[in-house]
Design a protein around this motif. Sequence first.
Motif, short mmCIF file in Angstrom:
data_model
loop_
_atom_site.label_atom_id
_atom_site.label_comp_id
_atom_site.label_asym_id
_atom_site.label_seq_id
_atom_site.Cartn_x
_atom_site.Cartn_y
_atom_site.Cartn_z
N THR A 79 3.21 -40.65 -22.72
CA THR A 79 2.00 -41.22 -22.08
C THR A 79 1.76 -40.56 -20.72
OG1 THR A 79 2.63 -43.14 -23.18
CG2 THR A 79 1.06 -43.56 -21.51
N TYR A 80 2.57 -39.85 -20.11
CA TYR A 80 2.25 -39.34 -18.84
C TYR A 80 1.73 -37.70 -19.08
CZ TYR A 80 5.17 -43.21 -17.57
OH TYR A 80 6.07 -44.57 -17.26
N ASN A 81 0.86 -37.45 -17.93
CA ASN A 81 0.31 -36.06 -17.87
C ASN A 81 0.76 -35.62 -16.57
OD1 ASN A 81 -1.21 -36.47 -20.54
ND2 ASN A 81 -2.79 -37.35 -19.41
N PRO A 82 1.90 -35.16 -16.53
CA PRO A 82 2.24 -34.36 -15.18
C PRO A 82 1.49 -33.19 -14.63
CG PRO A 82 3.82 -33.87 -16.99
CD PRO A 82 2.91 -34.88 -17.44
N GLU A 83 0.78 -32.52 -15.62
CA GLU A 83 0.10 -31.38 -15.15
C GLU A 83 -1.16 -31.79 -14.52
OE1 GLU A 83 -1.21 -32.89 -19.19
OE2 GLU A 83 0.71 -32.25 -18.44
N ASP A 84 -1.56 -33.25 -14.58
CA ASP A 84 -2.86 -33.42 -13.87
C ASP A 84 -2.72 -34.05 -12.59
OD1 ASP A 84 -4.16 -33.02 -15.92
OD2 ASP A 84 -4.47 -34.91 -16.83
N VAL A 85 -1.30 -34.16 -12.01
CA VAL A 85 -1.01 -34.65 -10.93
C VAL A 85 -1.07 -33.47 -9.71
CG1 VAL A 85 0.91 -35.74 -9.22
CG2 VAL A 85 0.64 -36.16 -11.96
N THR A 86 -1.69 -33.76 -8.75
CA THR A 86 -1.99 -32.79 -7.58
C THR A 86 -1.77 -33.40 -6.18
OG1 THR A 86 -4.29 -33.50 -7.75
CG2 THR A 86 -3.75 -31.52 -8.82
N ARG A 90 -3.75 -27.76 -6.25
CA ARG A 90 -4.60 -27.83 -7.55
C ARG A 90 -4.96 -26.43 -8.26
NH1 ARG A 90 -8.05 -31.99 -9.10
NH2 ARG A 90 -7.78 -33.10 -7.08
N ALA A 91 -4.80 -26.23 -9.50
CA ALA A 91 -5.05 -24.98 -9.85
C ALA A 91 -6.82 -24.73 -9.86
CB ALA A 91 -4.86 -25.15 -11.74
#
Length: 259
Positions: free
Chosen positions: A224-231, A236-237
């Motif tokens: 359920t979690y999206n750690p790649e979207d945490v900034t 940030r990419a």
Amino acid sequence: MSIHPTPLSMENKYPAIAGKEKGPGPGRYGLPPTIGFIGHDFTKPTGPAYSFYGRISNNMLSVDSSPGPQYHVDAKMTRFGKDGTPAYSMLSRTKGQKELFSTPGPGAYSPEKAPPCNLQRRPPSYTMGSRTRYRSADSVPAPNKYTLPPLLGPRIPNKRASASYTMPGTFSTGGPSVDLAKTPGPCRYNSTDPSVYLRRQPAFSMLGRHNLPKEKSKNPGPGTYNPEDVTAHRTRAPAYSMGVRHSEFVTPLVVGFSD
């Protein structure tokens, strides 16, 4: 300090646009044709040219009295002369002349029947005669007239007999199958459990399968979690977008105009 691109560097970077060039179009030039014979381009090779002649009149057919292609030329005639390859023909078989050819062939001779010559050895030869007749009277008995004593059993005159046994029938009274003493057999006794007089062995039982415990609370799983979207705590990419390139020579869209 910022460096602005010059118009010359931008022209070298992007391809040239035909609309910017000022000059006559391709239709202004007149090149010589490459078809036909008159005015043909001298830099291109010229192919053969043929002309069509008109149909002759029917009167010319009566004037021309020469024969048409009706000559029969032999197939063996070439432009160098007559063909010189050999030719053969197959004739029928001639009839045999008995009065002229009376010489015997090799199969008429039998050299194996000739007598031996000089020191040559001759193989043995045999003849097969007919069967002799039976005698009308013979006082000697035949072999099947004799009767020899049997070789089985105790009654052999000149042989030593082996032991012989007989198998009698069963008795209904007083036999092994009749229990006269009325004593119980081995199967009448009950066997004692070995645990009574020996050391008892460990015993195990098998129960039914238990259901696995399940948690009834609805908690989110790892997917359920999206750690790649945490900034919040990291950089940030970079993100890019793709636009549309517009040409300066495109006619603008005129929606409405006033008089």
